[in-house]
Design a protein around this motif. Structure first.
Motif, mmCIF file in Angstrom:
data_model
loop_
_atom_site.group_PDB
_atom_site.id
_atom_site.type_symbol
_atom_site.label_atom_id
_atom_site.label_comp_id
_atom_site.label_asym_id
_atom_site.label_seq_id
_atom_site.Cartn_x
_atom_site.Cartn_y
_atom_site.Cartn_z
ATOM 1 N N GLN A 1 20.818 -27.163 22.187
ATOM 2 C CA GLN A 1 21.091 -28.104 21.012
ATOM 3 C C GLN A 1 20.583 -27.703 19.783
ATOM 4 O O GLN A 1 19.339 -27.347 19.608
ATOM 5 C CB GLN A 1 20.951 -29.417 21.684
ATOM 6 N N VAL A 2 21.423 -27.354 18.812
ATOM 7 C CA VAL A 2 20.968 -26.890 17.425
ATOM 8 C C VAL A 2 21.189 -28.207 16.370
ATOM 9 O O VAL A 2 22.440 -28.948 16.313
ATOM 10 C CB VAL A 2 21.713 -25.981 16.955
ATOM 11 N N GLN A 3 20.199 -28.501 15.629
ATOM 12 C CA GLN A 3 20.473 -29.497 14.388
ATOM 13 C C GLN A 3 20.229 -29.017 13.343
ATOM 14 O O GLN A 3 19.447 -28.158 12.946
ATOM 15 C CB GLN A 3 19.246 -30.698 14.769
ATOM 16 N N LEU A 4 21.021 -29.293 12.200
ATOM 17 C CA LEU A 4 20.937 -28.872 11.025
ATOM 18 C C LEU A 4 20.795 -30.278 10.261
ATOM 19 O O LEU A 4 21.286 -31.190 10.209
ATOM 20 C CB LEU A 4 22.300 -28.281 10.546
ATOM 21 N N VAL A 5 19.801 -30.074 9.305
ATOM 22 C CA VAL A 5 19.365 -31.127 8.355
ATOM 23 C C VAL A 5 19.432 -30.728 6.941
ATOM 24 O O VAL A 5 18.702 -29.750 6.329
ATOM 25 C CB VAL A 5 18.169 -31.867 8.752
ATOM 26 N N GLU A 6 20.313 -31.390 6.112
ATOM 27 C CA GLU A 6 20.635 -30.946 4.796
ATOM 28 C C GLU A 6 19.694 -32.079 3.978
ATOM 29 O O GLU A 6 19.313 -32.924 4.326
ATOM 30 C CB GLU A 6 22.107 -31.122 4.342
ATOM 31 N N SER A 7 19.439 -31.326 2.845
ATOM 32 C CA SER A 7 18.508 -32.051 1.589
ATOM 33 C C SER A 7 18.901 -31.632 0.130
ATOM 34 O O SER A 7 19.612 -30.536 0.251
ATOM 35 C CB SER A 7 17.113 -32.024 2.117
ATOM 36 N N GLY A 8 18.669 -32.472 -0.736
ATOM 37 C CA GLY A 8 18.824 -31.956 -2.164
ATOM 38 C C GLY A 8 19.956 -32.605 -2.734
ATOM 39 O O GLY A 8 20.138 -32.248 -4.016
ATOM 40 N N GLY A 9 20.719 -33.356 -2.209
ATOM 41 C CA GLY A 9 21.896 -33.900 -2.980
ATOM 42 C C GLY A 9 21.556 -34.910 -3.619
ATOM 43 O O GLY A 9 20.290 -35.289 -3.886
ATOM 44 N N GLY A 10 22.582 -35.527 -4.626
ATOM 45 C CA GLY A 10 21.961 -36.529 -5.506
ATOM 46 C C GLY A 10 22.961 -36.528 -6.779
ATOM 47 O O GLY A 10 24.240 -36.058 -6.604
ATOM 48 N N LEU A 11 22.658 -37.442 -7.832
ATOM 49 C CA LEU A 11 23.357 -37.606 -8.808
ATOM 50 C C LEU A 11 23.222 -36.782 -9.942
ATOM 51 O O LEU A 11 21.890 -36.774 -10.668
ATOM 52 C CB LEU A 11 23.395 -39.095 -9.161
ATOM 53 N N VAL A 12 24.052 -36.152 -10.718
ATOM 54 C CA VAL A 12 23.514 -35.164 -11.684
ATOM 55 C C VAL A 12 24.700 -35.354 -12.922
ATOM 56 O O VAL A 12 25.689 -35.425 -12.476
ATOM 57 C CB VAL A 12 23.075 -33.727 -11.470
ATOM 58 N N GLN A 13 24.315 -35.011 -13.953
ATOM 59 C CA GLN A 13 25.214 -35.100 -15.183
ATOM 60 C C GLN A 13 25.921 -33.622 -15.284
ATOM 61 O O GLN A 13 25.314 -32.667 -14.806
ATOM 62 C CB GLN A 13 24.648 -35.181 -16.412
ATOM 63 N N ALA A 14 27.169 -33.626 -15.814
ATOM 64 C CA ALA A 14 27.716 -32.410 -15.885
ATOM 65 C C ALA A 14 26.958 -31.236 -16.638
ATOM 66 O O ALA A 14 26.395 -31.685 -17.748
ATOM 67 C CB ALA A 14 29.217 -32.457 -16.638
ATOM 68 N N GLY A 15 26.856 -30.120 -16.376
ATOM 69 C CA GLY A 15 26.273 -29.069 -16.946
ATOM 70 C C GLY A 15 24.929 -28.977 -15.969
ATOM 71 O O GLY A 15 24.000 -28.059 -16.477
ATOM 72 N N GLY A 16 24.427 -29.783 -15.356
ATOM 73 C CA GLY A 16 23.212 -29.821 -14.764
ATOM 74 C C GLY A 16 23.031 -28.889 -13.528
ATOM 75 O O GLY A 16 24.111 -28.341 -12.962
ATOM 76 N N SER A 17 21.995 -28.888 -12.780
ATOM 77 C CA SER A 17 21.677 -28.114 -11.576
ATOM 78 C C SER A 17 21.172 -29.048 -10.471
ATOM 79 O O SER A 17 20.487 -30.078 -10.538
ATOM 80 C CB SER A 17 20.884 -27.163 -11.786
ATOM 81 N N LEU A 18 21.492 -28.604 -9.212
ATOM 82 C CA LEU A 18 20.915 -29.126 -8.068
ATOM 83 C C LEU A 18 20.714 -27.815 -7.057
ATOM 84 O O LEU A 18 21.355 -26.850 -6.983
ATOM 85 C CB LEU A 18 22.004 -30.130 -7.465
#
Length: 121
Positions: A1-18
């Motif tokens: 069994q393999v699990q994948l866990v994402e992180s780093g999402g959120g709210l950002v203004q246009a032109g920004g970075s994540l």
């Protein structure tokens, strides 16, 4: 069994970075291609970027020049650096990994649960 866990999402203004991260864990002998897809509101899931174990990359035309996919094989982790974000990039982002649990085992694709990215105008 393999699990994948994402992180780093959120709210950002246009032109920004994540920067999104996705770590794979579980019974893993080898990982081939890893990638990111996204599902915009009311639309179907679409491929964003992928990267092979040899670091060959592929991008959707809509993100070329703005997004960069990379991976750390020692950590079984894939990243997605997203720059110059646009409201059209708003979506739930999912990572995936093509994994093998043993040397002679079959390959299977695991998916993460998704992380929300919202870009405001």
């Amino acid at each position: 069994q393999v699990q994948l866990v994402e992180s780093g999402g959120g709210l950002v203004q246009a032109g920004g970075s994540l920067r999104l991260s996705c770590a794979a864990s579980g019974t893993i002998f080898r990982i081939n291609t890893m990638g990111w897809s996204r599902r915009p509101p009311g639309k179907q899931r679409e491929l964003v970027a992928s990267i092979t174990s040899g670091a060959s990359t592929n991008y959707a035309d809509s993100v070329k020049g703005r997004f960069t996919i990379s991976r750390d094989n020692a950590k079984n982790t894939v990243y997605l650096q997203m720059n110059s974000l646009e409201p059209e990039d708003t979506a739930v982002y999912y990572c995936n990994a093509n994994t093998q649990s043993e040397p002679t085992g079959t390959w299977s694709i695991a998916w993460g649960q998704g992380t929300q990215v919202t870009v405001s105008s």
